[in-house]
Design a protein around this motif. Sequence first.
Motif, mmCIF file in Angstrom:
data_model
loop_
_atom_site.group_PDB
_atom_site.id
_atom_site.type_symbol
_atom_site.label_atom_id
_atom_site.label_comp_id
_atom_site.label_asym_id
_atom_site.label_seq_id
_atom_site.Cartn_x
_atom_site.Cartn_y
_atom_site.Cartn_z
ATOM 1 N N SER A 1 37.393 -28.977 20.249
ATOM 2 C CA SER A 1 38.710 -28.853 19.610
ATOM 3 C C SER A 1 39.802 -29.109 20.644
ATOM 4 C CB SER A 1 38.897 -27.444 19.043
ATOM 5 O OG SER A 1 40.253 -27.243 18.681
ATOM 6 N N VAL B 1 27.669 -21.236 19.941
ATOM 7 C CA VAL B 1 29.068 -21.417 20.346
ATOM 8 C C VAL B 1 29.182 -20.998 21.811
ATOM 9 C CG1 VAL B 1 31.456 -20.695 19.915
ATOM 10 C CG2 VAL B 1 29.843 -20.844 18.009
ATOM 11 N N ALA C 1 43.728 -31.919 16.779
ATOM 12 C CA ALA C 1 42.807 -32.968 17.191
ATOM 13 C C ALA C 1 41.468 -32.346 17.590
ATOM 14 C CB ALA C 1 43.367 -33.772 18.368
ATOM 15 N N ASP D 1 28.901 -25.821 19.459
ATOM 16 C CA ASP D 1 30.334 -25.667 19.214
ATOM 17 C C ASP D 1 30.971 -25.440 20.585
ATOM 18 O OD1 ASP D 1 32.918 -24.836 18.769
ATOM 19 O OD2 ASP D 1 32.444 -23.704 16.963
ATOM 20 N N SER E 1 40.512 -32.815 13.979
ATOM 21 C CA SER E 1 40.377 -31.403 14.360
ATOM 22 C C SER E 1 38.959 -31.153 14.841
ATOM 23 C CB SER E 1 40.696 -30.462 13.178
ATOM 24 O OG SER E 1 39.623 -30.443 12.254
ATOM 25 N N GLY E 2 38.778 -30.039 15.505
ATOM 26 C CA GLY E 2 37.434 -29.630 15.892
ATOM 27 C C GLY E 2 36.605 -29.276 14.670
ATOM 28 N N THR E 3 37.258 -28.687 13.682
ATOM 29 C CA THR E 3 36.565 -28.306 12.457
ATOM 30 C C THR E 3 35.945 -29.528 11.787
ATOM 31 O OG1 THR E 3 38.186 -26.544 12.162
ATOM 32 C CG2 THR E 3 36.849 -27.105 10.250
ATOM 33 N N LYS F 1 43.842 -24.628 23.086
ATOM 34 C CA LYS F 1 42.561 -24.786 23.776
ATOM 35 C C LYS F 1 42.794 -25.260 25.221
ATOM 36 C CE LYS F 1 40.479 -23.321 20.265
ATOM 37 N NZ LYS F 1 39.734 -23.884 19.162
ATOM 38 N N THR G 1 32.663 -15.469 16.394
ATOM 39 C CA THR G 1 33.277 -16.729 16.775
ATOM 40 C C THR G 1 34.495 -16.936 15.886
ATOM 41 O OG1 THR G 1 32.944 -19.144 16.845
ATOM 42 C CG2 THR G 1 31.751 -17.962 15.159
ATOM 43 N N PHE G 2 35.248 -17.985 16.179
ATOM 44 C CA PHE G 2 36.284 -18.395 15.248
ATOM 45 C C PHE G 2 35.604 -18.932 13.997
ATOM 46 C CE2 PHE G 2 39.394 -21.653 13.715
ATOM 47 C CZ PHE G 2 40.323 -20.744 13.252
ATOM 48 N N LEU H 1 32.902 -30.821 13.698
ATOM 49 C CA LEU H 1 31.705 -30.007 13.461
ATOM 50 C C LEU H 1 31.136 -30.271 12.062
ATOM 51 C CD1 LEU H 1 32.897 -26.680 15.119
ATOM 52 C CD2 LEU H 1 31.050 -28.163 15.941
ATOM 53 N N ALA I 1 34.147 -25.968 21.276
ATOM 54 C CA ALA I 1 35.595 -25.987 21.030
ATOM 55 C C ALA I 1 36.390 -25.240 22.102
ATOM 56 C CB ALA I 1 35.903 -25.391 19.656
ATOM 57 N N GLN I 2 35.712 -24.271 22.771
ATOM 58 C CA GLN I 2 36.416 -23.473 23.781
ATOM 59 C C GLN I 2 35.899 -23.768 25.191
ATOM 60 O OE1 GLN I 2 36.238 -19.291 22.709
ATOM 61 N NE2 GLN I 2 37.056 -19.661 20.668
ATOM 62 N N TYR J 1 43.003 -28.247 19.656
ATOM 63 C CA TYR J 1 44.095 -27.411 19.135
ATOM 64 C C TYR J 1 44.984 -27.051 20.330
ATOM 65 C CZ TYR J 1 46.302 -23.421 16.827
ATOM 66 O OH TYR J 1 47.224 -22.556 16.304
ATOM 67 N N ALA K 1 35.798 -21.339 12.082
ATOM 68 C CA ALA K 1 35.540 -22.766 11.841
ATOM 69 C C ALA K 1 34.098 -23.163 12.126
ATOM 70 C CB ALA K 1 36.498 -23.624 12.669
ATOM 71 N N THR K 2 33.416 -22.438 13.017
ATOM 72 C CA THR K 2 31.995 -22.723 13.256
ATOM 73 C C THR K 2 31.244 -22.649 11.929
ATOM 74 O OG1 THR K 2 32.287 -21.533 15.357
ATOM 75 C CG2 THR K 2 30.045 -22.146 14.737
HETATM 76 C C1 LIG Z 1 39.242 -23.779 17.759
HETATM 77 C C2 LIG Z 1 37.819 -23.623 17.340
HETATM 78 C C3 LIG Z 1 37.253 -24.424 16.346
HETATM 79 C C4 LIG Z 1 38.031 -25.328 15.457
HETATM 80 O O1 LIG Z 1 38.792 -26.256 16.047
HETATM 81 P P1 LIG Z 1 40.130 -26.806 15.327
HETATM 82 O O2 LIG Z 1 40.512 -27.955 16.185
HETATM 83 O O3 LIG Z 1 41.128 -25.705 15.318
HETATM 84 O O4 LIG Z 1 39.741 -27.233 13.954
HETATM 85 C C5 LIG Z 1 35.897 -24.290 16.105
HETATM 86 N N1 LIG Z 1 35.147 -23.402 16.774
HETATM 87 C C6 LIG Z 1 35.660 -22.604 17.712
HETATM 88 C C7 LIG Z 1 34.771 -21.658 18.431
HETATM 89 C C8 LIG Z 1 37.026 -22.673 18.014
HETATM 90 O O5 LIG Z 1 37.520 -21.846 18.941
#
Ligand SMILES: *Cc1c(COP(=O)(O)O)cnc(C)c1O
Length: 367
Positions: free
Chosen positions: A181, A131, A194, A157, A59-61, A186, A85-86, A64, A159-160, A183, A88-89
């Motif tokens: 990420s 982010v 992943a 970050d 995962s992205g989480t 995304k 942000t989401f 990070l 992820a996006q 996900y 998970a950051t």
């Molecule tokens: C989606 C996302 C994550 C986490 O990624 P996952 O793959 O869902 O664990 C982290 N930071 C941001 C900004 C995200 O949008």
Amino acid sequence: MKVPYFDLPAQIRSVRPELDAAIARTLDNCSFCLGPDVVAFERDFAAFCGAPHAVGFNSGTSALHVALLLLGVGPGDEVITTPFTFVATSWAISYVGARPVYVDIDDATCNLDPALVERAITPRTKAIMPVHLYGQPCDLDAIGAIAQKHGLPLVEDAAQAHGALWRGRPVGTFGAISGFSFYPGKNLGACGEAGALVTTDAAFAERARSLREHGARVRYYHDEVGYNYRMEGIQGAVLGVKLKYLAAWTAARRRIARRYAELLRDTPLKLQTELAGSESARHVFVVRHPRRDELKAHLEKNGVGAALHYPVPLHLQKCYAPLGYKAGDFPVAEAAARECLSLPMFAELTDDQLAYVAAQVRTFFKT
Ligand SMILES: *Cc1c(COP(=O)(O)O)cnc(C)c1O
């Protein structure tokens, strides 16, 4: 007409025969955890980012999280980041036992405001974690200069922001380490969970490979406490297929964003600014208005999907009450949380659908 916020089935349909073949290959070779398809995807994704190393994660989480472990961030340390942000950051910071130190955002981009970063630095600060929200790169010149001046590593970050450009270069290599990420929602999505860690540092990449696999470089010899953060073979195979289309999908998203901007120009909506020298990956197309909730209800009533990214900034989340922040601490982020609305944005969005969304927005402001 119906316009979903995101049409994942349409995207899957567009590459379905290739996905079927790739997944079938994994069923044949039975490399379900890491394996050759993950290795190939890591190589291709690194090339896409212009980076020497990409390490596949589940995962992205988790990518990070490992990024902060690699930098030695731990209990008692602080990491400067954005409250908008989401979540998970911030999870990555919490997982290593450090404290997220929030800094308000810039109203035009909704990204970390570089002007506020420096005064948040203390002797306990161990990293800065910006982010690239909605796919829009942060001001990497300004944030990079502050990081350099204070000898602090930058963890992006991303992820996006797959393929978002800052001064013509993809994001993800401006800091010591970045996390992506995959996900399913995304810009580049797996068929499941992943992520990837991207770095320019060979030693970081090597230790990341060990940490994601139980802290072992050699199987059953555990150098340090590790994690089961491996990317699945099937996800590597799926991502390898989709990565070939990512540049075209991103180009389509950018075209859609330009078209939205034209069609919504003379409405009361405030649109996001693209910083000079940057090109957004257009993960999310955000518009802003104080009557956001009414507009969202109007769109949904008329068959248009819309989403909120994000309704509650992190300093006001229940889980982070122990950090001691209160409403009013980050007024720009709090206003964005009240006013931001995400319109349908995906590569397969048709011109008709786009025109319909814009027409529905206009209808809302006429009544
Ligand atoms: C989606 C996302 C994550 C986490 O990624 P996952 O793959 O869902 O664990 C982290 N930071 C941001 C900004 C995200 O949008």
